[in-house]
Design a protein around this motif. Structure first.
Motif, PDB file in Angstrom:
ATOM      1  N   ILE A   6      22.634  71.319  30.443  1.00 22.76           N
ATOM      2  CA  ILE A   6      22.407  71.891  31.769  1.00 22.76           C
ATOM      3  C   ILE A   6      20.914  72.048  32.033  1.00 22.76           C
ATOM      4  CG2 ILE A   6      22.849  73.850  33.258  1.00 22.76           C
ATOM      5  CD1 ILE A   6      25.421  74.293  31.793  1.00 22.76           C
ATOM      6  N   LYS A   7      20.355  71.078  32.704  1.00 23.43           N
ATOM      7  CA  LYS A   7      18.917  71.114  32.962  1.00 23.43           C
ATOM      8  C   LYS A   7      18.679  70.315  34.234  1.00 23.43           C
ATOM      9  CE  LYS A   7      14.588  70.582  30.483  1.00 23.43           C
ATOM     10  NZ  LYS A   7      13.836  69.527  31.129  1.00 23.43           N
ATOM     11  N   MET A   8      18.225  71.022  35.252  1.00 19.66           N
ATOM     12  CA  MET A   8      18.010  70.349  36.534  1.00 19.66           C
ATOM     13  C   MET A   8      16.846  69.380  36.406  1.00 19.66           C
ATOM     14  SD  MET A   8      17.825  72.136  40.241  1.00 19.66           S
ATOM     15  CE  MET A   8      17.845  71.186  41.745  1.00 19.66           C
ATOM     16  N   LYS A   9      17.027  68.193  36.990  1.00 15.35           N
ATOM     17  CA  LYS A   9      15.967  67.189  36.922  1.00 15.35           C
ATOM     18  C   LYS A   9      14.818  67.591  37.830  1.00 15.35           C
ATOM     19  CE  LYS A   9      18.652  63.112  35.696  1.00 15.35           C
ATOM     20  NZ  LYS A   9      20.038  63.603  35.703  1.00 15.35           N
ATOM     21  N   ASP A  12      14.853  66.270  41.289  1.00 20.87           N
ATOM     22  CA  ASP A  12      15.769  66.952  42.199  1.00 20.87           C
ATOM     23  C   ASP A  12      15.169  68.251  42.702  1.00 20.87           C
ATOM     24  OD1 ASP A  12      17.867  65.124  42.288  1.00 20.87           O
ATOM     25  OD2 ASP A  12      18.621  65.790  40.350  1.00 20.87           O
ATOM     26  N   TYR A  16      14.412  69.045  46.606  1.00 22.42           N
ATOM     27  CA  TYR A  16      14.874  70.247  47.278  1.00 22.42           C
ATOM     28  C   TYR A  16      13.706  70.949  47.967  1.00 22.42           C
ATOM     29  CZ  TYR A  16      17.726  74.290  48.293  1.00 22.42           C
ATOM     30  OH  TYR A  16      18.398  75.271  48.953  1.00 22.42           O
ATOM     31  N   LEU A 325      21.557  79.831  45.461  1.00 22.63           N
ATOM     32  CA  LEU A 325      21.138  78.918  44.388  1.00 22.63           C
ATOM     33  C   LEU A 325      21.396  79.537  43.027  1.00 22.63           C
ATOM     34  CD1 LEU A 325      17.794  77.529  45.865  1.00 22.63           C
ATOM     35  CD2 LEU A 325      19.976  76.346  45.667  1.00 22.63           C
ATOM     36  N   LYS A 326      21.094  80.831  42.914  1.00 21.19           N
ATOM     37  CA  LYS A 326      21.302  81.489  41.620  1.00 21.19           C
ATOM     38  C   LYS A 326      22.781  81.631  41.306  1.00 21.19           C
ATOM     39  CE  LYS A 326      17.145  83.779  40.505  1.00 21.19           C
ATOM     40  NZ  LYS A 326      16.591  85.029  39.992  1.00 21.19           N
ATOM     41  N   SER A 327      23.593  81.901  42.322  1.00 17.52           N
ATOM     42  CA  SER A 327      25.029  82.037  42.071  1.00 17.52           C
ATOM     43  C   SER A 327      25.622  80.696  41.660  1.00 17.52           C
ATOM     44  CB  SER A 327      25.736  82.574  43.319  1.00 17.52           C
ATOM     45  OG  SER A 327      25.912  81.538  44.267  1.00 17.52           O
ATOM     46  N   LEU A 328      24.944  79.611  42.056  1.00 20.83           N
ATOM     47  CA  LEU A 328      25.421  78.279  41.661  1.00 20.83           C
ATOM     48  C   LEU A 328      24.916  77.903  40.271  1.00 20.83           C
ATOM     49  CD1 LEU A 328      24.932  76.313  44.990  1.00 20.83           C
ATOM     50  CD2 LEU A 328      27.036  77.249  44.068  1.00 20.83           C
ATOM     51  N   GLY A 329      24.190  78.810  39.652  1.00 28.05           N
ATOM     52  CA  GLY A 329      23.762  78.565  38.282  1.00 28.05           C
ATOM     53  C   GLY A 329      22.344  78.060  38.154  1.00 28.05           C
ATOM     54  N   MET A 330      21.546  78.152  39.235  1.00 25.20           N
ATOM     55  CA  MET A 330      20.163  77.701  39.115  1.00 25.20           C
ATOM     56  C   MET A 330      19.367  78.720  38.306  1.00 25.20           C
ATOM     57  SD  MET A 330      17.408  76.547  42.023  1.00 25.20           S
ATOM     58  CE  MET A 330      18.128  74.958  42.375  1.00 25.20           C
ATOM     59  N   LYS A 331      18.533  78.192  37.429  1.00 26.76           N
ATOM     60  CA  LYS A 331      17.755  79.064  36.557  1.00 26.76           C
ATOM     61  C   LYS A 331      16.520  79.589  37.283  1.00 26.76           C
ATOM     62  CE  LYS A 331      19.190  76.870  32.322  1.00 26.76           C
ATOM     63  NZ  LYS A 331      19.632  75.503  32.536  1.00 26.76           N
ATOM     64  N   ARG A 333      13.586  79.574  36.353  1.00 24.83           N
ATOM     65  CA  ARG A 333      12.515  78.595  36.216  1.00 24.83           C
ATOM     66  C   ARG A 333      12.562  77.557  37.339  1.00 24.83           C
ATOM     67  NH1 ARG A 333      13.665  74.619  32.647  1.00 24.83           N
ATOM     68  NH2 ARG A 333      14.900  76.121  31.514  1.00 24.83           N
ATOM     69  N   PRO A 429      20.466  88.119  41.973  1.00 27.60           N
ATOM     70  CA  PRO A 429      21.357  87.316  42.824  1.00 27.60           C
ATOM     71  C   PRO A 429      22.274  88.152  43.702  1.00 27.60           C
ATOM     72  CG  PRO A 429      21.887  87.042  40.494  1.00 27.60           C
ATOM     73  CD  PRO A 429      20.601  87.776  40.559  1.00 27.60           C
TER      74      PRO A 429
ATOM     75  N   LEU B  72      27.177  87.320  37.832  1.00 27.54           N
ATOM     76  CA  LEU B  72      26.053  87.508  38.756  1.00 27.54           C
ATOM     77  C   LEU B  72      25.342  88.816  38.473  1.00 27.54           C
ATOM     78  CD1 LEU B  72      27.225  86.389  42.320  1.00 27.54           C
ATOM     79  CD2 LEU B  72      25.748  85.202  40.706  1.00 27.54           C
ATOM     80  N   ALA B  96      22.586  82.061  33.633  1.00 23.77           N
ATOM     81  CA  ALA B  96      22.622  81.013  34.657  1.00 23.77           C
ATOM     82  C   ALA B  96      23.581  79.899  34.237  1.00 23.77           C
ATOM     83  CB  ALA B  96      21.225  80.454  34.891  1.00 23.77           C
ATOM     84  N   ARG B  99      27.173  80.865  34.709  1.00 20.88           N
ATOM     85  CA  ARG B  99      27.607  80.825  36.116  1.00 20.88           C
ATOM     86  C   ARG B  99      28.146  79.450  36.491  1.00 20.88           C
ATOM     87  NH1 ARG B  99      22.229  83.575  37.788  1.00 20.88           N
ATOM     88  NH2 ARG B  99      22.679  85.639  36.965  1.00 20.88           N
ATOM     89  N   ALA B 126      23.493  68.909  40.839  1.00 20.19           N
ATOM     90  CA  ALA B 126      22.057  68.646  40.705  1.00 20.19           C
ATOM     91  C   ALA B 126      21.423  69.681  39.788  1.00 20.19           C
ATOM     92  CB  ALA B 126      21.389  68.673  42.078  1.00 20.19           C
ATOM     93  N   ILE B 127      21.860  70.934  39.963  1.00 21.27           N
ATOM     94  CA  ILE B 127      21.337  72.002  39.102  1.00 21.27           C
ATOM     95  C   ILE B 127      21.683  71.734  37.639  1.00 21.27           C
ATOM     96  CG2 ILE B 127      21.635  74.456  38.523  1.00 21.27           C
ATOM     97  CD1 ILE B 127      21.898  74.942  41.587  1.00 21.27           C
ATOM     98  N   MET B 128      22.857  71.134  37.424  1.00 19.48           N
ATOM     99  CA  MET B 128      23.269  70.808  36.051  1.00 19.48           C
ATOM    100  C   MET B 128      22.582  69.564  35.516  1.00 19.48           C
ATOM    101  SD  MET B 128      27.295  71.492  36.551  1.00 19.48           S
ATOM    102  CE  MET B 128      27.848  70.960  34.939  1.00 19.48           C
TER     103      MET B 128
END
Lengths: 436, 246
Positions: A6-9, A12, A16, A325-331, A333, A429, B72, B96, B99, B126-128
């Protein structure tokens, strides 16, 4: 679950960030404008400064006459201030100066502002009355003929034109060429009711293009007549300056001759070596440059504060979005990177546009300088110093300047974007989602 | 209070693995200078494939409970285990990541306005760090499942409330979450559309076996749910499912 992976590119994240900028075009542009102005200023100044430095180096490499001194009336710097209005240098003062030990040649120069006309075109130029033989001995590398030859026993109506006078538009359309007759008119007396005198001169020679500032020596935008003609035409025994060629260019010789002549004239003259003049001009230029860079720096600082302000507002406005964004799992960072990404995109844009604009501005300034300084002044400095003022600077954009401007714009944007970005990334969040 | 019933449930936690498990879950927070006890001790185990409706008056702690089991927020006291992991011991990044096992759907849809439906659904992927091609495929597939195959490139402003909520559900379904959490999913849409959403949720639960936990006031949803938990004042007031005593 793809845990561990799990690491956003980063691409991307930037995409955004870009989408955030796209929806607020006007605001982004206004924010960027501050950066553009700052970078424009810095690039324009640095490239002009660089051009000036190159010009200076060229001046030295051009066989700049280091063994010359210029004597002008007045004790102050370059004849300004501290001078005695009743004191004049005379043409035959050269005889006295010739006696000073270490002096090889002493050469009187009379310079005046006159108008010349040929082929129905009239121009205002500065005329230099000088002994051609001695002048070419002192300035052997610049007082050179392109067309015709330097006459060593000139007729009274002989005239030599600088390259810029003969070919003023630099396109082959000549103002005059060798063999042409030129009418020279000198106006004296009260401005409203001047007494004019004129005579017809015979063009014997066109000089080679000299370029540079023509410090103390010949320049492209002057005309030259024999000193005796000048004395007679201007009806004067006074000269504007006396050029001295020393037996060598040792500092001791320069110092001893300088003090000897100053003593001779009771400190009513100033003796300047071209090296000193050059370093004075360069020093002045550096101070001006520093001052203007500081102003540009302030502009950038203000731009930075603007960026910070806009971004704080933007973070506030987008609190809910950050919550999503945070609830969707964005870190944290990644949230930080999005906002820093927006800031650095502003920096990137501001840097590119600022560099382009700065390059344009520096060229305009350079054009303005060369038009204003060469001839446009029209008798403003009729003391012989105008020779030193014939500035022409070609701005130069080095990779270092490019890099500096770019780096500076990015650093400012990122630095001021850091606080709002951190604030965004640290949002809780749940609270962010509740934000209206 | 039916705490004794829940204690019975606690005993078999060793044998069975649960999607979500809470133990004496409490949450207090400061509202100005007043301490609010949002949750006063919830013990609950949620099994895979459950369809649970949490009901109760406003301010009973429904949303707080969903936030806690969705990682959360962190509890003030007690434990939350999501997929066996103790939430209270996790740091920012791990939280995170956790979640990503939860699909959240909110009352006000919470879509990103500047992105179209597909991009919104792609966002969690995308986040993943899923690559472009894969996430586009998955997003389009999910939008088809929620019945928005022909609305892929519309922005939220060009979609009705019901459609927006479907996009939100499709977004919540990305990356195979362990369960969906829906906070008043029909609270902001008309009853006809709400019925469609209920049907969709039921289909997802029955056909795909997706665990669904939702907070609602909507009787239509409550009727469809397999289990109902009624909260009052931060405590479980009663449940409708078999817990030994109730």
């Amino acid at each position: 679950m793809r845990e561990g992976l799990i690491k956003m590119k980063i691409l991307d994240v930037f995409k955004y960030a870009l989408s955030g900028i796209r929806v607020r075009k006007l605001r982004t542009f206004l924010t960027t404008l501050g950066v553009i102005i700052g970078i424009t200023g810095i690039v324009a100044l640095l490239s002009l400064g660089e051009g000036f430095r190159i010009e200076m180096t060229g001046q030295f490499e051009q066989g700049f006459s280091l063994n010359t001194l210029t004597v002008t009336p007045g004790g102050g710097f370059m004849g300004f201030g501290g001078g005695d209005d009743e004191f004049y240098l005379l043409v035959n003062d050269t005889e006295t100066i010739d006696e000073v030990e270490g002096v090889n040649i002493a050469l009187a120069i009379i310079s005046k502002q006159v108008s010349i006309s040929s082929n129905n075109i009239t121009r205002s130029v500065s005329v230099v009355g000088v002994n051609f033989t001695q002048y070419s001995e002192i300035y052997g590398s610049t007082f050179l003929a392109e067309n015709g030859s330097i006459p060593f026993s000139p007729a009274n109506d002989t005239i030599i034109l600088g390259a810029g006078i003969a070919d003023p538009w630099n396109n082959g359309t000549l103002f005059a060429s060798v063999g042409d007759k030129i009418n020279i008119t000198w106006a004296t007396g009260p401005i409203l009711n001047p007494i004019t005198k004129s005579y017809i001169a015979n063009v014997s020679t066109i000089l080679k293009e000299i370029g540079g500032f023509g410090l103390g020596g010949p320049s492209d935008n002057q005309i030259y007549i024999p000193i005796t003609t000048a004395q007679e035409f201007f009806d004067t025994e006074q000269c504007n300056q006396i050029i001295i060629q020393l037996i060598d260019s040792n500092q001791e010789t320069i110092d001893s001759v300088t003090s000897e002549i100053e003593k001779l004239y009771d400190d009513k003259v100033s003796v300047i070596s071209p090296t000193a003049l050059l370093s004075t001009i360069s020093g002045m230029f550096s101070i001006i440059e520093l001052f203007l860079v500081a102003i540009s720096g302030i502009a950038l600082l203000v731009a930075g504060i603007g960026i910070m302000n806009i971004m704080i507002v933007s973070v506030l406005e987008r609190t809910r979005e950050i919550g999503i964004l945070k609830s969707l799992g964005m870190k944290d960072r990644n949230v930080l990177t999005i906002f820093l990404g927006e800031a650095s995109l502003i920096g990137l844009l501001g840097g590119v546009l600022g560099i382009a604009l700065g390059w344009g501005v520096s060229n305009v300034i350079s054009l303005f300088l060369s038009v204003f300084m060469s001839g446009g002044v029209g008798g403003g400095f009729d003391t012989g110093q105008q020779q030193a003022m014939a500035l022409s600077i070609t701005p130069i954009l080095t990779p270092t300047i490019l890099f500096l401007a770019f780096a500076f714009s990015l650093v400012v944007c990122i630095l001021f974007g850091l606080y709002p970005a951190r604030r965004a990334s640290k949002l809780n969040p749940v609270e962010a989602l509740r934000y209206e | 209070m039916k705490d004794t019933n829940l204690d019975l449930l606690k005993n078999d936690s060793i044998e069975k693995s649960y999607v979500v498990e809470t133990q004496d879950l409490k949450k207090t927070y400061l509202m100005g200078k007043v301490i609010v006890h949002a949750l006063r001790g919830i013990d609950l185990k949620i099994e895979e494939g459950d369809f649970i409706a949490i009901t109760g008056p406003s301010g009973c702690g429904k949303s707080t409970f969903l936030n806690l089991i969705g990682a959360l927020d962190k509890p003030s006291n007690g434990k939350v285990y999501i997929d066996g992991a103790d939430v209270s011991t996790l740091k920012g990044n791990q939280l995170a990541n956790l979640r990503r096992k939860v699909g959240f759907v909110f009352q006000f849809f919470n879509l990103i306005q500047k992105l179209n439906a597909r991009k919104n659904v792609e966002l969690p992927l995308a986040i993943m760090g899923v690559n472009n091609k894969k996430r586009r495929k998955e997003a389009e597939e999910l939008l088809r499942i929620v019945g928005l195959g022909d609305r892929i490139n519309h922005r939220p402003t060009e979609l009705s409330g019901g459609e927006q909520q479907r996009v939100a559900i499709a977004r919540a379904l990305t990356g195979n979450p362990r369960f969906l959490l829906l906070d008043e999913p029909t609270g902001n849409i008309d009853s006809k559309t709400a019925q469609e959403i209920v049907t969709l949720l039921k289909k997802l639960n029955e056909e795909k076996g997706i665990t669904i936990i939702l907070a609602t006031h909507d009787q239509n949803i409550t009727n469809e749910a397999k289990k109902i938990i009624h909260l009052i004042d931060g405590r479980i007031e009663h449940t409708n499912f078999e817990r030994g005593v109730n």
